[in-house]
Design an enzyme around this catalytic site. Structure first.
Site, PDB file in Angstrom:
ATOM      1  N   GLU A 177     -10.010  -3.207  -4.251  1.00 34.83           N
ATOM      2  CA  GLU A 177      -9.266  -3.151  -2.976  1.00 34.83           C
ATOM      3  C   GLU A 177      -9.091  -1.719  -2.475  1.00 34.83           C
ATOM      4  O   GLU A 177      -8.115  -1.052  -2.799  1.00 34.83           O
ATOM      5  CB  GLU A 177      -7.882  -3.813  -3.153  1.00 34.83           C
ATOM      6  CG  GLU A 177      -7.069  -3.825  -1.870  1.00 34.83           C
ATOM      7  CD  GLU A 177      -5.678  -4.447  -2.033  1.00 34.83           C
ATOM      8  OE1 GLU A 177      -5.280  -4.735  -3.180  1.00 34.83           O
ATOM      9  OE2 GLU A 177      -4.999  -4.629  -1.021  1.00 34.83           O
ATOM     10  N   LYS A 219     -11.937  -6.533  -1.681  1.00 38.65           N
ATOM     11  CA  LYS A 219     -10.760  -6.830  -0.838  1.00 38.65           C
ATOM     12  C   LYS A 219     -10.551  -5.659   0.115  1.00 38.65           C
ATOM     13  O   LYS A 219      -9.816  -4.716  -0.179  1.00 38.65           O
ATOM     14  CB  LYS A 219      -9.524  -7.051  -1.724  1.00 38.65           C
ATOM     15  CG  LYS A 219      -8.239  -7.296  -0.939  1.00 38.65           C
ATOM     16  CD  LYS A 219      -7.122  -7.828  -1.821  1.00 38.65           C
ATOM     17  CE  LYS A 219      -5.802  -7.894  -1.073  1.00 38.65           C
ATOM     18  NZ  LYS A 219      -4.753  -8.606  -1.793  1.00 38.65           N
TER      19      LYS A 219
HETATM   20  C1  5MM Z   1      -2.311  -4.338   0.962  1.00 29.96           C
HETATM   21  O1  5MM Z   1      -1.518  -5.091   0.120  1.00 29.96           O
HETATM   22  C2  5MM Z   1      -2.135  -6.192  -0.535  1.00 29.96           C
HETATM   23  C3  5MM Z   1      -2.331  -7.352   0.401  1.00 29.96           C
HETATM   24  O2  5MM Z   1      -1.092  -7.667   0.995  1.00 29.96           O
HETATM   25  P1  5MM Z   1      -0.984  -7.800   2.574  1.00 29.96           P
HETATM   26  O3  5MM Z   1      -1.837  -8.991   2.927  1.00 29.96           O
HETATM   27  O4  5MM Z   1       0.472  -8.024   2.826  1.00 29.96           O
HETATM   28  O5  5MM Z   1      -1.496  -6.518   3.162  1.00 29.96           O
HETATM   29  C4  5MM Z   1      -1.248  -6.625  -1.701  1.00 29.96           C
HETATM   30  O6  5MM Z   1      -1.979  -7.355  -2.657  1.00 29.96           O
HETATM   31  C5  5MM Z   1      -0.617  -5.432  -2.352  1.00 29.96           C
HETATM   32  O7  5MM Z   1      -1.587  -4.719  -3.039  1.00 29.96           O
HETATM   33  C6  5MM Z   1       0.476  -5.941  -3.263  1.00 29.96           C
HETATM   34  O8  5MM Z   1       1.466  -6.548  -2.475  1.00 29.96           O
HETATM   35  C7  5MM Z   1       1.077  -4.867  -4.148  1.00 29.96           C
HETATM   36  O9  5MM Z   1       1.500  -3.804  -3.361  1.00 29.96           O
HETATM   37  P2  5MM Z   1       2.440  -2.664  -4.037  1.00 29.96           P
HETATM   38  O10 5MM Z   1       2.628  -1.691  -2.899  1.00 29.96           O
HETATM   39  O11 5MM Z   1       3.691  -3.324  -4.420  1.00 29.96           O
HETATM   40  O12 5MM Z   1       1.694  -2.088  -5.184  1.00 29.96           O
END
Ligand code: 5MM
Length: 337
Positions: A177, A219
């Site tokens: 990602e 991703k």
């Molecule tokens: C970009 O964030 C990921 C996808 O979520 P969205 O669809 O809300 O953008 C998400 O998997 C993110 O990596 C996780 O929520 C973990 O984020 P943190 O900031 O807590 O490491």
């Protein structure tokens, strides 16, 4: 695990018009989502939140896999079932976020490097024993004047590739990602250029680390203008620009592409994914699906508000957002006007 088994799992994660649920917010991020709703920020409320999500009736009709956070994979449902087992029982493949977060990058003001490689081999072995079948690592790339730097892109790409190689060694599918952030007033074209440069570097590093592309999921962000950009292109233009960018830099062998939503309005993220599938799905080498957190969970969280009595209504909303995104995966979602 053989490459054949890795490929089968990767395929199962993106097959049947389903997508992924990213319920892997770290504790600080989850608490940040709870705070404005007045939900207590405790391990128990985070557990209760995740429990009603994974027990939403019928969720597996639309969701093939769910990404858990370290705290959650060690927790249990009220009846004592561990979360990974509860997901498997519901027909959803359990996965785990394994990065240790994006931290300020030395010598690169305004930029971040994702940490977590030290000890990762042992952590992956433990998560695999707990039932995880895939993993996720997120890198963030900021866009601003003079940013991103080449140093930031390359360091994050290298870390993503080393993580992915360790995952495959452990028999876990890596979700890779690299997120180009939406913060800022940059244009769609600038996002396209930065996304293209980032993905080019990521695939160069993945190749260098010997990662089997068939056994991984990408991703990425969609190619969108910055949140503060005065010109916000229509859905179709975002869809076309995103697909054109991916076609230039993502090898055909990649198992699948599952977008993050990145803070887009939930319905808009679905509409953009739907337009990509409606216009291109029969001409693409990889399936295009979703791995959303906010665009599936946020409206349901706002209904739940930490109250047990709101669980059925929150589950209904979660179910309906998951179904919308399955429709988008088919190219059949239309945003209400
Ligand atoms: C970009 O964030 C990921 C996808 O979520 P969205 O669809 O809300 O953008 C998400 O998997 C993110 O990596 C996780 O929520 C973990 O984020 P943190 O900031 O807590 O490491």
């Amino acid at each position: 695990m053989s490459l054949k088994e890795l490929v089968e799992t990767a395929r199962a994660m993106v097959d049947n018009n389903k997508g992924l649920l990213a319920m892997d917010e770290s504790t600080p991020t989850c608490n940040k989502r709870f705070a404005p709703l007045g939900i207590p920020q405790t391990p128990e409320t985070r557990r209760a939140y995740r429990e009603w999500i994974v027990t939403t009736p019928g969720l597996s009709e639309f969701i093939s896999g769910a990404i858990l956070y370290d705290e959650t994979i060690r927790q249990h449902l009220g009846d004592g079932t561990p979360f990974a087992e509860a997901l498997s029982n519901a027909g959803i493949i359990p996965g785990i976020k394994v990065d240790a977060g994006a931290k300020p990058m030395a010598g690169h003001p305004g930029e971040k490097i994702t940490e977590g490689l030290d000890g990762l081999r042992d952590r992956l072995a433990e998560y695999s024993l707990m039932g995880a079948r895939f993993a996720k690592w997120r890198a963030v790339i900021a866009v601003a004047e003079g940013l991103p730097s080449r140093g930031c892109i390359e360091a994050n790409a290298h870390a993503l590739a080393r993580y992915a190689a360790l995952c495959q060694e452990a028999g876990l599918i890596p979700i890779v990602e690299p997120e180009v952030l939406m913060d800022g007033d940059h244009t769609l074209e600038r996002c396209r250029a930065v996304t293209e440069e980032t993905l080019h570097s990521v695939f160069h590093q993945l190749y260098g680390q010997g990662v089997a592309l068939e056994g991984m999921i990408l991703k990425p962000n969609m190619v969108v203008p910055g949140l503060g950009c005065p010109r916000q292109e229509p859905v179709e233009e975002v869809a076309d620009t995103t697909v054109q960018c991916l076609l230039r830099v993502v090898p055909a062998a990649v198992g699948g592409i599952a977008f993050l939503s990145g803070g887009q309005p939930a319905e808009l993220a679905s509409a953009r994914l739907s337009a990509m599938n409606a216009r291109f799905r029969h001409r693409l080498p990889w399936p295009l699906t979703f791995s959303f957190a906010r665009a599936i969970q946020q409206s349901a969280l706002e209904i739940w508000k930490g109250e047990e009595r709101n669980v059925p209504a929150a589950q209904q909303t979660l179910f309906s957002r998951a179904r919308d995104n399955r429709d988008a995966r088919r190219g059949e979602y239309r945003m209400a006007v």
